[in-house]
Design a protein around this motif. Structure first.
Motif, PDB file in Angstrom:
ATOM      1  N   VAL A 178      18.145   1.305   7.333  1.00 25.93           N
ATOM      2  CA  VAL A 178      16.690   1.314   7.266  1.00 25.93           C
ATOM      3  C   VAL A 178      16.197   2.401   6.324  1.00 25.93           C
ATOM      4  CG1 VAL A 178      16.385   2.888   9.210  1.00 25.93           C
ATOM      5  CG2 VAL A 178      14.628   1.196   8.714  1.00 25.93           C
ATOM      6  N   ALA A 179      17.016   3.414   6.084  1.00 28.14           N
ATOM      7  CA  ALA A 179      16.597   4.509   5.212  1.00 28.14           C
ATOM      8  C   ALA A 179      16.395   4.051   3.773  1.00 28.14           C
ATOM      9  CB  ALA A 179      17.627   5.633   5.260  1.00 28.14           C
ATOM     10  N   ARG A 180      16.913   2.881   3.417  1.00 25.82           N
ATOM     11  CA  ARG A 180      16.689   2.353   2.070  1.00 25.82           C
ATOM     12  C   ARG A 180      15.231   1.963   1.853  1.00 25.82           C
ATOM     13  NH1 ARG A 180      21.824  -1.724   1.185  1.00 25.82           N
ATOM     14  NH2 ARG A 180      23.085  -0.323  -0.111  1.00 25.82           N
ATOM     15  N   TRP A 181      14.549   1.524   2.920  1.00 22.24           N
ATOM     16  CA  TRP A 181      13.170   1.050   2.760  1.00 22.24           C
ATOM     17  C   TRP A 181      12.185   1.900   3.532  1.00 22.24           C
ATOM     18  CZ3 TRP A 181      15.550  -2.431   6.552  1.00 22.24           C
ATOM     19  CH2 TRP A 181      16.683  -3.071   6.042  1.00 22.24           C
ATOM     20  N   LEU A 182      12.657   2.664   4.493  1.00 24.32           N
ATOM     21  CA  LEU A 182      11.757   3.485   5.290  1.00 24.32           C
ATOM     22  C   LEU A 182      12.280   4.921   5.312  1.00 24.32           C
ATOM     23  CD1 LEU A 182       9.241   3.501   7.101  1.00 24.32           C
ATOM     24  CD2 LEU A 182      10.745   3.089   9.056  1.00 24.32           C
ATOM     25  N   ALA A 231       8.085   2.969  11.800  1.00 25.72           N
ATOM     26  CA  ALA A 231       8.671   1.659  12.107  1.00 25.72           C
ATOM     27  C   ALA A 231       7.664   0.746  12.798  1.00 25.72           C
ATOM     28  CB  ALA A 231       9.910   1.832  12.987  1.00 25.72           C
ATOM     29  N   ALA A 232       6.843   1.312  13.677  1.00 19.66           N
ATOM     30  CA  ALA A 232       5.877   0.489  14.407  1.00 19.66           C
ATOM     31  C   ALA A 232       4.880  -0.172  13.464  1.00 19.66           C
ATOM     32  CB  ALA A 232       5.143   1.349  15.437  1.00 19.66           C
ATOM     33  N   ASP A 233       4.608   0.465  12.307  1.00 16.11           N
ATOM     34  CA  ASP A 233       3.662  -0.097  11.345  1.00 16.11           C
ATOM     35  C   ASP A 233       4.213  -1.348  10.662  1.00 16.11           C
ATOM     36  OD1 ASP A 233       1.926   2.058  11.851  1.00 16.11           O
ATOM     37  OD2 ASP A 233       3.010   3.306  10.405  1.00 16.11           O
ATOM     38  N   ARG A 249       0.819  -1.211   0.000  1.00 16.22           N
ATOM     39  CA  ARG A 249       0.000   0.000   0.000  1.00 16.22           C
ATOM     40  C   ARG A 249       0.852   1.260   0.000  1.00 16.22           C
ATOM     41  NH1 ARG A 249      -3.013   2.241   4.499  1.00 16.22           N
ATOM     42  NH2 ARG A 249      -2.152   0.538   5.741  1.00 16.22           N
ATOM     43  N   TYR A 250       2.028   1.198   0.648  1.00 17.15           N
ATOM     44  CA  TYR A 250       2.894   2.365   0.776  1.00 17.15           C
ATOM     45  C   TYR A 250       4.026   2.374  -0.261  1.00 17.15           C
ATOM     46  CZ  TYR A 250       1.041   4.321   5.124  1.00 17.15           C
ATOM     47  OH  TYR A 250       0.249   4.935   6.064  1.00 17.15           O
ATOM     48  N   GLY A 267       5.662  -7.188   9.759  1.00 17.83           N
ATOM     49  CA  GLY A 267       5.696  -7.395   8.317  1.00 17.83           C
ATOM     50  C   GLY A 267       6.974  -8.046   7.837  1.00 17.83           C
ATOM     51  N   LEU A 268       7.147  -8.020   6.496  1.00 14.97           N
ATOM     52  CA  LEU A 268       8.295  -8.681   5.877  1.00 14.97           C
ATOM     53  C   LEU A 268       9.621  -8.118   6.373  1.00 14.97           C
ATOM     54  CD1 LEU A 268       7.089  -8.935   2.181  1.00 14.97           C
ATOM     55  CD2 LEU A 268       7.383 -10.812   3.776  1.00 14.97           C
ATOM     56  N   ILE A 269       9.669  -6.809   6.558  1.00 10.91           N
ATOM     57  CA  ILE A 269      10.947  -6.201   6.938  1.00 10.91           C
ATOM     58  C   ILE A 269      10.929  -5.718   8.380  1.00 10.91           C
ATOM     59  CG2 ILE A 269      11.532  -5.532   4.581  1.00 10.91           C
ATOM     60  CD1 ILE A 269      10.644  -2.703   5.278  1.00 10.91           C
ATOM     61  N   GLY A 270       9.918  -6.139   9.131  1.00 12.38           N
ATOM     62  CA  GLY A 270       9.842  -5.696  10.517  1.00 12.38           C
ATOM     63  C   GLY A 270      11.068  -6.053  11.323  1.00 12.38           C
TER      64      GLY A 270
END
Length: 778
Positions: free
Chosen positions: A511-515, A570-572, A116-117, A576-579
């Protein structure tokens, strides 16, 4: 009179046993063993210390289990077993992540938030930038070519919602830069003999009960796999080692306790020829262990397994106290034993002063050890002094010991000058060893382990087969909130990519690569075209192509919906897959947030650029090995300072008690010689000295004080002198037996303690015996 005495003894013994019973019950309900080795690390005093210790003590890495399946089966059968085990473990809520190399897993098990994001967090060029008319045309032509080639698109079922393959590029960006060999769709070792898997448990690393359940569940699932018939499963990782160490410490403690109990009972029986005295002699020792463990549990909330195991060794140290009582109280009057009690309590007090140095260190494990040992020795000494004499039979007399008289008659009597020469030789030898071998302190945290060497080697082998890079070097940033951390991490992405392109670093993870930061996500959201404009672009891009525009309506719906999304946090992504990876790289640190960028393949030429890169944005460069080495070096400095202070206090206490420079010098000389020679022998044998060796030297000092005080005690007559020799010899023999068993332990920490004290007992007993001088009473 005899009946009254017997009644009084029965009441006293019953009361003592009842108190021990209550202590045993209290410990049984309240004692919580711990195997967290980080308790033997200091509390951080700087921000870097806190970051370093947070990585050593906790985090996802501490919850990671490494699995390896092997056997005389074809590679396809191994791959089937890997997929079957992974599938069953993924259905268990106790595991946060199960990875075995199945790349299509991410496509099958869609993360709703990621999909979705995707336009807010995916690669910019494959998502937001791909919404222009030329980019849409290129994407549609690429999809058409994939269909025409006959190769099934990995995400063809999502073509209508994601024609630009934004989500596919996002998933590909999540694949780590370093992965194991992949065969038959799963990870294999380079030799093809094993399949590999990585499992992250949901429970905290400190929750040993949950970690034990996870390990047992993995084994149980594997044992019931039809595909696992004839195959073997190996496990490694911090959680597995913690569970194994807990059981191993319990088992070895039990075995060593039984062996030591048999050995000490045998020595007591041979020395005193009385079963009643043997049984009574165990009571002060049990009292010391029970009181020490209860006090540590009450003060600290838990007791580390190493602390508890070392507490059991009090059976060897505190055994000296009942031995002194038996040797001197049998048939002696109060006048004869008065100096004995004074010497016994003086020896106990000086030893406890040494342990007090540990109680005030910044290392919780060592503080526990100091409290347990001090409380245990005080209890053992006081119960030996005030309870044992009242329980001894009035008619008991020491058996004749001809060998003792022969030893006393034939032992050499070295002069203080000879002792000083031995001390100088020891110091010279120590200086030579240090000058050749360098720094004698062991500052590699990997050597401070409760895990047998074979298990450590297996862990290293599995990690090597997984192709896991050396990520002991990293960048980190600490900020007040998550958004600030992400902004600072984003700022260094181009520079890190440049360093990787130049070959200065092999890779990095962030983490900045995906978030992206909320600010970046908001900017991407604002850049998304409105529905009408995107519809026009899509129609123009699809001109002369066979795709039906109504089939692409979900794509238009998703982009429109993305314009109303709040930034992803991050909490979302927790489940998930990358949690798991997000929680590893972005985590709370007290009231702040910590962002990590693990680096791999860092060359020496890269250190200076990384340090220069880190400064402007508040990011810092950290080498975990160098950092832990500095912490441990700080430990040695801090501990030595406290040891020197304790040594000064002990010397002052002896000076006040002995009141004579000659006596003080003769008592201290064998103690110092024993410590110097033991330290030198340890370096020669082990190559370096770690914190367990150093702590054990305190035990050596306590024993040496006891031996030297009693052998230099003014004696009323030759029989009194022989009783002192007997008590010291029996005590040294029992302690040597106890720590000799400990030196055989497969646990490196316990083995280090046993070796140190065994060598120390030998040196202390021999030096005290050879340098002892007969002093007149008074």
């Amino acid at each position: 009179m005899q009946l009254a005495t017997l009644k009084r003894r029965s009441i006293l013994l019953t009361a003592w046993l009842v108190v021990l019973g209550f202590l045993a019950l209290w410990n049984g309900f309240n004692l919580r063993p711990s195997t967290d080795l980080s308790q033997f690390l200091p509390r951080g005093v700087s921000l870097q210390d806190e970051v370093l210790l947070s990585q050593v003590r906790s985090g996802v890495a501490a919850r990671t289990l490494l699995l390896r399946i092997g056997g005389e089966r074809p590679a396809e059968a191994l791959a089937d077993a890997s997929r079957a085990l992974a599938a069953r473990l993924r259905n268990d809520e106790g595991f946060q992540q199960v990875a075995n190399g199945e790349l299509d897993l991410a496509i099958r098990d869609t993360d709703p938030d990621l999909f979705r994001y995707r336009y807010l967090i995916g690669p910019h060029d494959a998502c937001v930038d791909a919404l222009t008319e030329p980019a849409l045309r290129a994407a549609l032509e690429e999809r058409l070519a994939e269909l025409a080639s006959g190769a099934a698109m990995l995400d063809k079922e999502r073509f209508g919602a994601d024609p630009t393959a934004c989500y596919r590029h996002l998933l590909h960006a999540l694949i780590p830069q370093h992965t194991p060999d992949r065969r038959h769709g799963v990870w294999f070792s380079p030799d093809g003999d094993h399949v590999l898997m990585v499992v992250v448990t949901d429970a905290q690393a400190s929750d040993l009960a949950a970690q034990r359940r996870a390990v047992e569940h993995i084994r149980d699932v594997f044992d019931h796999l039809p595909e696992g018939a004839g195959l073997t499963l190996d496990l490694a990782g911090p959680g597995y080692f913690a569970v194994g160490s807990e059981q191993r410490i319990k088992t070895e403690t039990l075995v060593l306790s039984i062996a030591a109990g048999i050995a000490t009972a045998g020595i007591l029986a041979l020395a005193f020829r009385s079963a009643a005295l043997v049984l009574l002699g165990m009571l002060p020792l049990l009292s010391g262990v029970m009181v020490g463990a209860a006090l540590v549990s009450w003060v600290f909330g838990s007791v580390h397994g190493i602390t508890l195991a070392l507490g059991v060794t009090l059976l060897g140290v505190a055994l000296d106290y009942p031995v002194h009582v038996y040797a001197h109280a049998a048939g002696a009057d109060d006048l004869q034993t008065k100096s004995v009690w004074r010497t016994l309590l003086l020896g106990m007090a000086t030893t406890v002063l040494g342990y007090a140095a540990l109680a005030w260190t910044s290392f919780e494990g060592l503080s526990q050890l100091g409290v347990l040992a001090a409380a245990g020795l005080i209890t053992a000494a006081l119960t030996s002094r005030y309870l044992l004499p009242a329980l001894m039979p009035d008619s008991y007399r020491l058996p004749e010991r001809r060998w003792l008289a022969a030893l006393q008659a034939r032992r050499p009597h070295w002069s203080p000058r000879t002792g000083l020469l031995l001390l100088l030789l020891g110091l010279a030898g120590l200086g030579l060893v240090v000058s050749i071998g360098g720094n004698p302190w062991e500052t590699d945290i990997r050597r401070l382990s409760t895990v047998p060497q074979a298990e450590i080697e297996k862990d290293s082998l599995i990690r090597a087969q997984l192709g896991a890079p050396d990520v002991s070097r990293l960048l980190y940033v600490v900020a007040d909130d998550e958004a600030d951390v992400l902004e600072r991490l984003e700022a260094v992405l181009p520079d890190l990519a440049a360093l990787q392109a130049q070959g200065l670093i092999g890779g990095f993870d962030t983490v900045a690569r995906w978030l992206p930061s909320p600010q970046t996500q908001a900017a991407r959201r604002a850049a998304l075209p409105e529905r009408a404009e995107l519809t026009a672009r899509l129609a123009a891009a699809n001109a002369e192509l066979p795709f039906r525009l109504e089939r692409l309506a979900p794509f238009l719906d998703d982009v429109e919906a993305s314009r109303d999304l709040e930034p992803l946090r991050a909490a979302d992504l927790a489940r998930g897959l990358i949690g798991t990876r997000v929680s590893m790289l972005l985590q709370p640190l007290g009231d702040a947030w910590l962002g990590l960028v693990p680096l791999s393949g860092v060359g020496e030429d890269a250190v200076a650029p990384l340090q220069a890169l880190a400064e402007p944005g508040g990011i810092r460069y950290l080498d975990l090995r160098e950092g832990t080495a500095e912490l441990l070096a700080g430990f040695f400095t801090e501990t030595l300072d406290k040891f020197l202070l304790a040594a000064l206090v002990i010397a002052l206490a002896l000076a006040l008690a002995l009141r004579g420079l000659a006596r003080i010098g003769l008592v201290l000389l064998p103690i110092v010689i024993a410590l110097v020679w033991t330290f030198t022998l340890l370096i020669l044998i082990q190559g370096s000295v770690n914190l367990f060796h150093l702590v054990s030297l305190l035990l050596v000092a306590g024993l040496a004080v006891d031996y030297s005080l009693f052998l230099n005690r003014p004696a009323a007559d030759e029989a009194d002198r022989l009783r002192s020799l007997l008590s010291v010899s029996v005590g040294a023999g029992s302690s040597f037996a106890m720590f000799g068993f400990l030196a055989l332990s497969a646990i490196p920490a316990l083995q280090a303690i046993g070796l140190t004290v065994t060598l120390g007992i030998l040196c202390a007993y021999v030096m005290s015996l050879l340098l002892a001088r007969a002093w007149p009473v008074g």
